[in-house]
Design a protein around this motif. Sequence first.
Motif, PDB file in Angstrom:
ATOM      1  N   ARG A 182     -19.468  33.346 -19.541  1.00 38.16           N
ATOM      2  CA  ARG A 182     -18.566  32.755 -18.564  1.00 38.16           C
ATOM      3  C   ARG A 182     -17.759  31.524 -19.673  1.00 38.16           C
ATOM      4  O   ARG A 182     -18.443  30.548 -19.856  1.00 38.16           O
ATOM      5  CB  ARG A 182     -19.223  32.290 -17.285  1.00 38.16           C
ATOM      6  CG  ARG A 182     -18.602  31.224 -16.469  1.00 38.16           C
ATOM      7  CD  ARG A 182     -17.353  31.462 -15.768  1.00 38.16           C
ATOM      8  NE  ARG A 182     -17.174  32.512 -14.891  1.00 38.16           N
ATOM      9  CZ  ARG A 182     -17.244  32.635 -13.505  1.00 38.16           C
ATOM     10  NH1 ARG A 182     -17.414  31.265 -12.957  1.00 38.16           N
ATOM     11  NH2 ARG A 182     -17.070  33.782 -12.710  1.00 38.16           N
ATOM     12  N   ARG A 196     -24.515  34.065 -18.844  1.00 39.42           N
ATOM     13  CA  ARG A 196     -25.116  34.114 -17.378  1.00 39.42           C
ATOM     14  C   ARG A 196     -26.124  35.441 -17.533  1.00 39.42           C
ATOM     15  O   ARG A 196     -25.896  36.460 -17.966  1.00 39.42           O
ATOM     16  CB  ARG A 196     -23.945  34.558 -16.490  1.00 39.42           C
ATOM     17  CG  ARG A 196     -22.929  33.551 -16.217  1.00 39.42           C
ATOM     18  CD  ARG A 196     -22.098  33.977 -15.094  1.00 39.42           C
ATOM     19  NE  ARG A 196     -21.318  35.239 -15.285  1.00 39.42           N
ATOM     20  CZ  ARG A 196     -20.479  35.622 -14.497  1.00 39.42           C
ATOM     21  NH1 ARG A 196     -20.042  35.078 -13.252  1.00 39.42           N
ATOM     22  NH2 ARG A 196     -19.846  36.765 -14.555  1.00 39.42           N
ATOM     23  N   ASN A 204     -23.677  37.281 -11.568  1.00 41.30           N
ATOM     24  CA  ASN A 204     -23.103  36.498 -10.921  1.00 41.30           C
ATOM     25  C   ASN A 204     -24.042  35.266 -10.590  1.00 41.30           C
ATOM     26  O   ASN A 204     -25.167  35.634 -10.146  1.00 41.30           O
ATOM     27  CB  ASN A 204     -22.355  36.781  -9.745  1.00 41.30           C
ATOM     28  CG  ASN A 204     -21.440  37.917  -9.958  1.00 41.30           C
ATOM     29  OD1 ASN A 204     -21.678  39.133 -10.433  1.00 41.30           O
ATOM     30  ND2 ASN A 204     -20.090  37.569 -10.131  1.00 41.30           N
ATOM     31  N   ASP A 239     -14.389  35.720 -17.515  1.00 39.15           N
ATOM     32  CA  ASP A 239     -15.632  36.351 -17.639  1.00 39.15           C
ATOM     33  C   ASP A 239     -15.403  37.480 -18.869  1.00 39.15           C
ATOM     34  O   ASP A 239     -14.537  38.368 -19.089  1.00 39.15           O
ATOM     35  CB  ASP A 239     -16.160  37.158 -16.381  1.00 39.15           C
ATOM     36  CG  ASP A 239     -16.376  36.408 -15.058  1.00 39.15           C
ATOM     37  OD1 ASP A 239     -16.890  35.174 -15.408  1.00 39.15           O
ATOM     38  OD2 ASP A 239     -16.416  36.739 -13.926  1.00 39.15           O
ATOM     39  N   GLU A 252     -12.646  39.546 -16.397  1.00 45.65           N
ATOM     40  CA  GLU A 252     -11.765  39.004 -15.259  1.00 45.65           C
ATOM     41  C   GLU A 252     -11.474  37.702 -15.512  1.00 45.65           C
ATOM     42  O   GLU A 252     -12.147  37.100 -16.157  1.00 45.65           O
ATOM     43  CB  GLU A 252     -12.381  39.429 -14.023  1.00 45.65           C
ATOM     44  CG  GLU A 252     -13.538  38.522 -13.779  1.00 45.65           C
ATOM     45  CD  GLU A 252     -13.793  38.576 -12.130  1.00 45.65           C
ATOM     46  OE1 GLU A 252     -12.816  38.781 -11.390  1.00 45.65           O
ATOM     47  OE2 GLU A 252     -14.927  37.933 -11.855  1.00 45.65           O
ATOM     48  N   ASN A 254     -11.093  34.279 -13.155  1.00 44.11           N
ATOM     49  CA  ASN A 254     -10.918  33.658 -11.828  1.00 44.11           C
ATOM     50  C   ASN A 254     -10.366  32.434 -11.809  1.00 44.11           C
ATOM     51  O   ASN A 254     -10.396  31.531 -12.475  1.00 44.11           O
ATOM     52  CB  ASN A 254     -12.578  33.257 -11.696  1.00 44.11           C
ATOM     53  CG  ASN A 254     -13.608  34.591 -11.627  1.00 44.11           C
ATOM     54  OD1 ASN A 254     -13.641  35.348 -10.635  1.00 44.11           O
ATOM     55  ND2 ASN A 254     -14.007  34.667 -12.703  1.00 44.11           N
TER      56      ASN A 254
HETATM   57 MG    MG Z   1     -16.858  37.702 -12.408  1.00 43.91          MG
END
Ligand code: MG
Length: 287
Positions: A182, A196, A204, A239, A252, A254
């Motif tokens: 992340r 992560r 997540n 990510d 993705e 965020n």
């Molecule tokens: Mg994500």
Amino acid sequence: MSFRPGLVVLASQVRLDERRLLEAFEQRGAQCEHADPRLLWSLADDRTRRWHGVLNREIGQVRAVYAARTLEALGVPVVNDAASIEVCGDKWRTSLALVGAGLPIPRTALGLTPQAALTALDQIGYPALIKPLTGSWGRLIVQIRDRSMAEEVLEYVKALPGPQSHLVYVQEFIAKPGRDIRAIVLGGELLGAVYRIADGIRTNVARGASTQPCQESAEITKLAVAAATATGTDIAAVDLIEDADGRLLILEVNHRVEFSGFQQAMGDRVDVADRIAGYLIGRAERW
Ligand SMILES: [Mg+2]
Ligand SMILES: Nc1ncnc2c1ncn2[C@@H]1O[C@H](COP(=O)(O)OP(=O)(O)O)[C@@H](O)[C@H]1O
């Protein structure tokens, strides 16, 4: 007298991150209030600019977009803005934006019907993932092990009401090394990156993954900053995933950055809330 812009953290729920942000504004001596978008309404011809800058932390996608649009029409700087929230809130639009910018993503397809998605899955190969177009926190991501499982799951998808739920986002499963990455980008600059770590597919933090600092390689920096630019986000949590060859792929972007796990891993190296507060104050002063 110093310029004290009237700033707002827009959020229907004030959680730990929002509290930290409000404190960070206060510590910087900036006047910042919380506003609940569920109570907002506005006349189309009201041109009053009540705020000088808005940090858009609204969790409801539709409300976040419409609040941003309304404020942007008055010329108020909104971070993130409506256009970027629309892109990031939709995994397919995000994939198209990333690919359009020449960035690497896992093999991904959108089936416009469950039947078309089955053909797409056959092409991508198994195992694969089906993800909700608009989801987050790893919710409703299903690993499809083989064709017979694909048929079963897509039969359920077909039975769901509404045309939106019949669009099926499918993606190659990447055998990642028990972690993903992340990275947080603010105003085109990387604030840092963390691993992560969790058993299973979904790493997540909202699902209990732990975080550890990740050395920010030139590649992570380049991809994360480019992903934020491609999606038009001023603040972005990107990510990334490492494939079996160690190649980085973007999953993705965020737009509503949850940073507690990131902050915990980064410790004193960066104060995310303070940096975000500083960024919004800067935008409001320039405006
Ligand atoms: Mg994500
Ligand atoms: N193609 C993939 N292969 C392996 N793991 C994946 C893949 N896509 C997502 N994941 C994992 O699933 C979780 C959620 O992924 P993401 O695409 O970011 O969706 P969300 O919006 O729900 O966070 C993350 O832990 C991520 O590492």
